[in-house]
Motif scaffolding. Structure first.
Motif, PDB file in Angstrom:
ATOM      1  N   ASN A 157      52.591  95.427 -33.159  1.00  0.00           N
ATOM      2  CA  ASN A 157      51.373  94.770 -32.698  1.00  0.00           C
ATOM      3  C   ASN A 157      52.018  93.565 -31.886  1.00  0.00           C
ATOM      4  O   ASN A 157      51.318  92.955 -30.754  1.00  0.00           O
ATOM      5  CB  ASN A 157      50.703  94.106 -33.985  1.00  0.00           C
ATOM      6  N   LYS A 158      52.985  92.822 -32.408  1.00  0.00           N
ATOM      7  CA  LYS A 158      53.475  91.816 -31.370  1.00  0.00           C
ATOM      8  C   LYS A 158      54.052  92.355 -30.168  1.00  0.00           C
ATOM      9  O   LYS A 158      53.881  91.580 -29.181  1.00  0.00           O
ATOM     10  CB  LYS A 158      54.627  91.093 -32.022  1.00  0.00           C
ATOM     11  N   CYS A 159      54.609  93.318 -30.225  1.00  0.00           N
ATOM     12  CA  CYS A 159      54.829  94.130 -28.836  1.00  0.00           C
ATOM     13  C   CYS A 159      53.880  94.317 -28.033  1.00  0.00           C
ATOM     14  O   CYS A 159      54.174  93.934 -26.784  1.00  0.00           O
ATOM     15  CB  CYS A 159      55.775  95.564 -29.193  1.00  0.00           C
ATOM     16  N   GLN A 160      52.875  94.883 -28.512  1.00  0.00           N
ATOM     17  CA  GLN A 160      51.809  95.214 -27.713  1.00  0.00           C
ATOM     18  C   GLN A 160      51.100  94.023 -26.886  1.00  0.00           C
ATOM     19  O   GLN A 160      50.719  94.072 -25.997  1.00  0.00           O
ATOM     20  CB  GLN A 160      50.710  95.972 -28.462  1.00  0.00           C
ATOM     21  N   LYS A 161      51.154  92.706 -27.946  1.00  0.00           N
ATOM     22  CA  LYS A 161      50.746  91.574 -27.325  1.00  0.00           C
ATOM     23  C   LYS A 161      51.784  90.938 -26.177  1.00  0.00           C
ATOM     24  O   LYS A 161      51.452  89.820 -26.086  1.00  0.00           O
ATOM     25  CB  LYS A 161      50.375  90.862 -28.559  1.00  0.00           C
ATOM     26  N   GLU A 162      52.863  91.363 -26.353  1.00  0.00           N
ATOM     27  CA  GLU A 162      53.915  91.120 -25.184  1.00  0.00           C
ATOM     28  C   GLU A 162      54.581  89.611 -25.669  1.00  0.00           C
ATOM     29  O   GLU A 162      54.729  88.929 -25.135  1.00  0.00           O
ATOM     30  CB  GLU A 162      53.554  91.096 -23.992  1.00  0.00           C
ATOM     31  N   GLU A 163      54.920  89.527 -27.123  1.00  0.00           N
ATOM     32  CA  GLU A 163      55.326  88.451 -27.551  1.00  0.00           C
ATOM     33  C   GLU A 163      56.715  88.451 -27.803  1.00  0.00           C
ATOM     34  O   GLU A 163      57.159  87.195 -27.892  1.00  0.00           O
ATOM     35  CB  GLU A 163      54.733  88.276 -29.158  1.00  0.00           C
ATOM     36  N   PHE A 164      57.250  89.276 -27.339  1.00  0.00           N
ATOM     37  CA  PHE A 164      58.996  89.551 -27.157  1.00  0.00           C
ATOM     38  C   PHE A 164      59.124  89.631 -25.670  1.00  0.00           C
ATOM     39  O   PHE A 164      58.500  90.626 -24.969  1.00  0.00           O
ATOM     40  CB  PHE A 164      59.496  90.594 -27.903  1.00  0.00           C
ATOM     41  N   PRO A 165      60.032  89.099 -25.103  1.00  0.00           N
ATOM     42  CA  PRO A 165      60.785  89.395 -23.526  1.00  0.00           C
ATOM     43  C   PRO A 165      61.307  90.707 -23.598  1.00  0.00           C
ATOM     44  O   PRO A 165      62.552  90.664 -23.122  1.00  0.00           O
ATOM     45  CB  PRO A 165      61.487  88.171 -23.419  1.00  0.00           C
ATOM     46  N   LEU A 166      60.665  91.690 -23.917  1.00  0.00           N
ATOM     47  CA  LEU A 166      61.324  93.076 -24.057  1.00  0.00           C
ATOM     48  C   LEU A 166      61.928  93.650 -22.580  1.00  0.00           C
ATOM     49  O   LEU A 166      62.612  94.577 -22.332  1.00  0.00           O
ATOM     50  CB  LEU A 166      60.679  94.214 -24.914  1.00  0.00           C
ATOM     51  N   GLN A 167      61.172  93.018 -21.757  1.00  0.00           N
ATOM     52  CA  GLN A 167      61.246  93.494 -20.286  1.00  0.00           C
ATOM     53  C   GLN A 167      62.876  93.144 -19.973  1.00  0.00           C
ATOM     54  O   GLN A 167      63.631  93.630 -18.986  1.00  0.00           O
ATOM     55  CB  GLN A 167      60.589  92.815 -19.402  1.00  0.00           C
ATOM     56  N   GLU A 168      63.464  92.172 -20.650  1.00  0.00           N
ATOM     57  CA  GLU A 168      64.921  91.908 -20.409  1.00  0.00           C
ATOM     58  C   GLU A 168      65.877  92.885 -20.923  1.00  0.00           C
ATOM     59  O   GLU A 168      66.956  92.967 -20.542  1.00  0.00           O
ATOM     60  CB  GLU A 168      65.310  90.629 -21.241  1.00  0.00           C
ATOM     61  N   LEU A 169      65.462  93.873 -21.762  1.00  0.00           N
ATOM     62  CA  LEU A 169      66.177  94.848 -22.285  1.00  0.00           C
ATOM     63  C   LEU A 169      66.165  95.911 -21.173  1.00  0.00           C
ATOM     64  O   LEU A 169      67.180  96.697 -21.070  1.00  0.00           O
ATOM     65  CB  LEU A 169      65.714  95.566 -23.455  1.00  0.00           C
ATOM     66  N   PHE A 170      65.103  96.246 -20.338  1.00  0.00           N
ATOM     67  CA  PHE A 170      65.008  97.521 -19.649  1.00  0.00           C
ATOM     68  C   PHE A 170      65.790  96.988 -18.320  1.00  0.00           C
ATOM     69  O   PHE A 170      65.428  96.536 -17.442  1.00  0.00           O
ATOM     70  CB  PHE A 170      63.304  97.555 -19.313  1.00  0.00           C
TER      71      PHE A 170
END
Length: 374
Positions: free
Chosen positions: A333-346
């Protein structure tokens, strides 16, 4: 391709035939799902360190269709499946949660007794839905995401919001969530505390993110790759140590950064045996806690008894102590709301046909996660 749940699907998958053998992309057959199973058309997958160890002898079942991180769409369901339907977006997990067994109700562990980790590489009924030229294929644990289609028991998948970014959903299916959960559910990092994280891959960055969410005020990231400094800071790291810049040990460097007192919590995310001792020594005497997360192929070297004799705690962690339904759903749910800077991993992307390139990309210093497009 067939859409009927009663038909066998022929598709491409990445296979390892034995320890040290090259990964090959070949046509395989994927059987329809049995009563409590779903067949999933994969959207994308990603590469985790465990996928590499799967080619080096862990858990040691071959031939194996690789991959345990990913996200896909349910193509068909078994006749007893009520919680999912065709078209649902799901991520695979390697831990189930029955919510009824002794372990699930204890609140002490995420290791369900009803739906345990499957080291056999087979379905719960000890058979496989994957084959090649009539020969049985194994999964990595409970799934095989480096395949255009796979079958999983419904108790080992989690439904997610269809608007979730596919690559980010893949990252939270194992790596990032493992580290995040280790800080959140395993260590239960306290507000105002100090933390050291050894190894700043997706797992380590997840641990940093979890520690930040819980209010840790000093978060020290340790990695010999200088390019990980920027990644760590994006997730909440406050200090960075490159062990290559000093002749001192990691634990000594952590001690210096913490006013000579060491840290409250440390997370060992590399699986490199000598670093387990360093991780322990980096924590406070009497109260320090170390969470061992990294999985290596070498046996753990016995650590100095003094490291733990002085009241420190060492705990192992599987999937960061996360329960699939209770906890991973919150992260999703947090991921879907973009609460983590996961684009940094890609940082890199390959096609399934070009999967061997992924292993080379992982050796590059600027590589965080490799996404596999199906």
């Amino acid at each position: 391709m067939a859409n009927s749940s009663s038909e066998v699907i022929t598709c491409k998958a990445a296979i390892c035939w034995g320890v040290g053998k090259p990964v090959t992309v070949e046509e395989i057959q994927v059987d329809p799902p049995k009563a409590t199973e779903v067949r999933v058309k994969m959207l994308c997958a990603s590469v985790c360190h465990t996928d590499i160890t799967s080619t080096q002898g862990f858990p040691g079942v071959y031939p194996v269709v690789l991959g345990h991180e990913g996200v896909g769409v349910v193509e068909s369901v078994g006749d007893q499946v009520k919680s999912l339907k065709e078209g649902d977006v799901v991520i695979p997990t390697y831990i189930g949660e029955c919510q009824e067994c002794e372990n699930c109700v204890s609140g002490k562990t995420n290791l369900c007794l009803t739906y345990p980790i499957r080291l056999t590489g087979l379905m719960p009924d000890n058979t496989s839905r994957m084959s090649i030229r009539g020969q049985r294929l194994h999964h990595v644990l409970s799934c095989a995401t480096w395949s255009e289609y796979m079958v999983a028991d419904v108790n080992y998948v989690l439904k997610v919001d269809p608007s979730i970014d596919p690559a980010h959903a893949s990252f939270i299916s194992c790596g990032f969530s493992t580290g995040f959960g280790a800080a959140w559910k395993q260590a239960k990092v306290e507000s105002g505390s100090s933390v050291a994280v050894i190894g700043l891959g997706a797992v380590g960055l997840g641990a940093i993110s979890g520690a930040k969410m819980l209010g840790a005020t000093k978060i020290i990231g340790i990695d010999k790759n200088e390019m990980k400094r920027e990644k760590g800071e994006a997730f909440g790291m406050t200090h960075f140590i490159n062990p290559g810049d000093s002749t001192k040990s990691v634990s000594e460097l952590v001690k210096e950064l913490s006013g000579g007192r060491s840290v409250d919590y440390s997370f060992e995310c590399t699986g490199v045996p000598p670093l387990l001792t360093e991780s322990l020594e980096a924590t406070k005497v009497g109260t320090g806690e170390t969470i061992a997360i990294g999985v290596g192929t070498e046996p753990i070297v016995p650590f100095g008894i003094g490291s733990i004799l002085y009241g420190r705690t060492l705990r192992g962690s599987v999937f960061g102590g996360l329960k699939t339904i209770s906890d991973l759903s919150i992260i999703a749910n947090k991921c879907q709301k973009e609460e983590f800077p996961l684009q940094e991993l890609f940082t890199h992307e390959v096609t399934l046909a070009d999967i061997r390139k992924a292993f080379e990309l992982l050796k590059q210093p600027n590589c965080a996660k490799v996404v596999i497009k199906m």
